[in-house]
Design a protein around this motif. Sequence first.
Motif, short mmCIF file in Angstrom:
data_model
loop_
_atom_site.label_atom_id
_atom_site.label_comp_id
_atom_site.label_asym_id
_atom_site.label_seq_id
_atom_site.Cartn_x
_atom_site.Cartn_y
_atom_site.Cartn_z
N VAL A 28 0.86 -1.41 0.09
CA VAL A 28 0.03 0.02 -0.04
C VAL A 28 0.95 1.23 0.03
N THR A 34 7.93 8.27 2.32
CA THR A 34 8.79 7.29 2.76
C THR A 34 9.05 6.39 1.64
N TYR A 77 -0.64 14.67 8.17
CA TYR A 77 -0.16 15.39 9.18
C TYR A 77 -1.02 16.97 9.23
N THR A 109 1.00 10.83 5.79
CA THR A 109 -0.02 10.31 6.90
C THR A 109 0.70 9.81 8.07
C1 LIG Z 1 12.05 15.87 3.93
C2 LIG Z 1 11.42 14.94 4.88
C3 LIG Z 1 11.52 15.27 6.24
C4 LIG Z 1 10.76 14.52 7.30
N1 LIG Z 1 10.91 15.10 8.47
C5 LIG Z 1 10.32 14.45 9.66
C6 LIG Z 1 10.30 14.76 11.03
O1 LIG Z 1 10.66 15.77 11.18
N2 LIG Z 1 9.54 14.35 11.74
C7 LIG Z 1 8.85 13.28 11.51
O2 LIG Z 1 8.38 12.21 12.37
N3 LIG Z 1 8.87 12.36 10.25
C8 LIG Z 1 9.60 12.97 9.22
N4 LIG Z 1 9.59 12.46 8.04
C9 LIG Z 1 9.20 11.09 7.69
C10 LIG Z 1 7.66 11.25 7.39
O3 LIG Z 1 6.81 11.36 8.60
C11 LIG Z 1 7.27 9.96 6.49
O4 LIG Z 1 8.05 9.92 5.68
C12 LIG Z 1 5.79 9.85 6.10
O5 LIG Z 1 5.09 10.48 7.17
C13 LIG Z 1 5.59 8.50 5.99
O6 LIG Z 1 3.95 8.70 5.84
P1 LIG Z 1 3.53 8.26 4.39
O7 LIG Z 1 1.78 8.63 4.26
O8 LIG Z 1 4.08 9.08 3.41
O9 LIG Z 1 3.87 6.90 4.01
P2 LIG Z 1 4.41 6.13 2.95
O10 LIG Z 1 5.57 6.60 2.35
O11 LIG Z 1 3.11 6.14 1.82
O12 LIG Z 1 4.27 4.69 3.40
C14 LIG Z 1 5.34 4.09 4.19
C15 LIG Z 1 5.36 2.67 4.55
O13 LIG Z 1 4.07 2.43 5.27
C16 LIG Z 1 3.24 1.42 4.55
N5 LIG Z 1 1.99 1.95 4.67
C17 LIG Z 1 1.44 3.40 4.79
N6 LIG Z 1 0.04 3.30 5.11
C18 LIG Z 1 -0.15 2.03 5.50
C19 LIG Z 1 -1.31 1.53 6.44
N7 LIG Z 1 -2.53 2.19 6.56
N8 LIG Z 1 -1.31 0.36 6.48
C20 LIG Z 1 -0.30 -0.42 6.40
N9 LIG Z 1 0.83 -0.03 5.59
C21 LIG Z 1 0.90 1.19 5.37
C22 LIG Z 1 3.84 1.91 3.09
O14 LIG Z 1 3.35 0.26 2.50
C23 LIG Z 1 5.29 1.86 3.18
O15 LIG Z 1 5.69 0.51 3.46
C24 LIG Z 1 10.34 13.48 6.91
C25 LIG Z 1 10.21 12.73 5.52
C26 LIG Z 1 10.77 13.53 4.65
C27 LIG Z 1 10.61 13.15 3.24
#
Ligand SMILES: Cc1cc2nc3c(=O)[nH]c(=O)nc-3n(C[C@H](O)[C@H](O)[C@H](O)COP(=O)(O)OP(=O)(O)OC[C@H]3O[C@@H](n4cnc5c(N)ncnc54)[C@H](O)[C@@H]3O)c2cc1C
Length: 277
Positions: A28, A34, A77, A109
């Motif tokens: 997913v 990430t 977020y 998220t």
């Molecule tokens: C430039 C940058 C700065 C950042 N700074 C911070 C910070 O200061 N503090 C902090 O806490 N984080 C930070 N992050 C990290 C950020 O919190 C995560 O990258 C982001 O929130 C991941 O959420 P997403 O929805 O994008 O997940 P995705 O990238 O879409 O998924 C991440 C993983 O989770 C799995 N997944 C997603 N949703 C589900 C679900 N509902 N059920 C099962 N599996 C799932 C996906 O398969 C994947 O393996 C930073 C990231 C970047 C790129």
Amino acid sequence: MKPFTFHSPQGLGEAVDLLERLGPGATVIAGGQTLLLAMKERLARPSALISLAEVADLRGVRHTGSGVLEIGAATTYAALAGARLPGWHAEIAAVAGDLADRPVRTMGTIGGALCAADPRFDMVTLVVGLGAELDVVGPGGARAIPAAEFFLPDGGTVLAPGEILTTIRVPALPVYTGVAFEKFRHRVFEAAVVSAVCAVRPNGTRRITVGAVHPAPTVMADGDSADAGRRAADELMPESRATTQLRRYQRELARVLVTRAIARAQDTSATNTAAGS
Ligand SMILES: Cc1cc2nc3c(=O)[nH]c(=O)nc-3n(C[C@H](O)[C@H](O)[C@H](O)COP(=O)(O)OP(=O)(O)OC[C@H]3O[C@@H](n4cnc5c(N)ncnc54)[C@H](O)[C@@H]3O)c2cc1C
């Protein structure tokens, strides 16, 4: 990047079915913040992406009749930061509004961060610190997992293949009188070097959790001693094991951040208690 198919289910049941039908290469994608980086670096090579963007059941923030705060796993977020939450629940919105930068907050998220299980991500430490419960659903049905058991001690999560995180359930306001999250990062857009949560219970005892040091957050055995910051540092990492500069730095940061989190949580606790009396 390896070619992949993209699927956009409109409901949770459809997402679970797709994940099972498309097999082990399918994964997913929520905000992609990430996962897409991992794909670009060829650390992840999924054959199919199942987007959660159109699954409305997974978005939103609401209180149940008993006051439990339910956060949909695919809530961004930015949406969480904009939610007007009462009492110490507002600390969750404040943490969401203070991490990363605007593009990451717009797309990323809470559920994505928890499933990525990077110990430096703020929400990983926060949900454990609050004693939240995580609801997941998969081919075998639904189950609820205490946040402290969701993260494996050596990294990763207990999610079984095909399971999707649906909801983060945060205890109702009366469970704590005050909560504070503290972290240290080198630069504004970087993840935490150490993070700490203090949650004060109505009887004055404290739940203290430290993150970013080990692969999973650590709930401190003794949150109520006079010098809890020092005790936390010792429990996390005895001085004898703090052999690298980073480890010594983290040890000292843990002491400072736990002390700071306790002071702020107790301050808000005193204010909330006075306001309620
Ligand atoms: C430039 C940058 C700065 C950042 N700074 C911070 C910070 O200061 N503090 C902090 O806490 N984080 C930070 N992050 C990290 C950020 O919190 C995560 O990258 C982001 O929130 C991941 O959420 P997403 O929805 O994008 O997940 P995705 O990238 O879409 O998924 C991440 C993983 O989770 C799995 N997944 C997603 N949703 C589900 C679900 N509902 N059920 C099962 N599996 C799932 C996906 O398969 C994947 O393996 C930073 C990231 C970047 C790129």
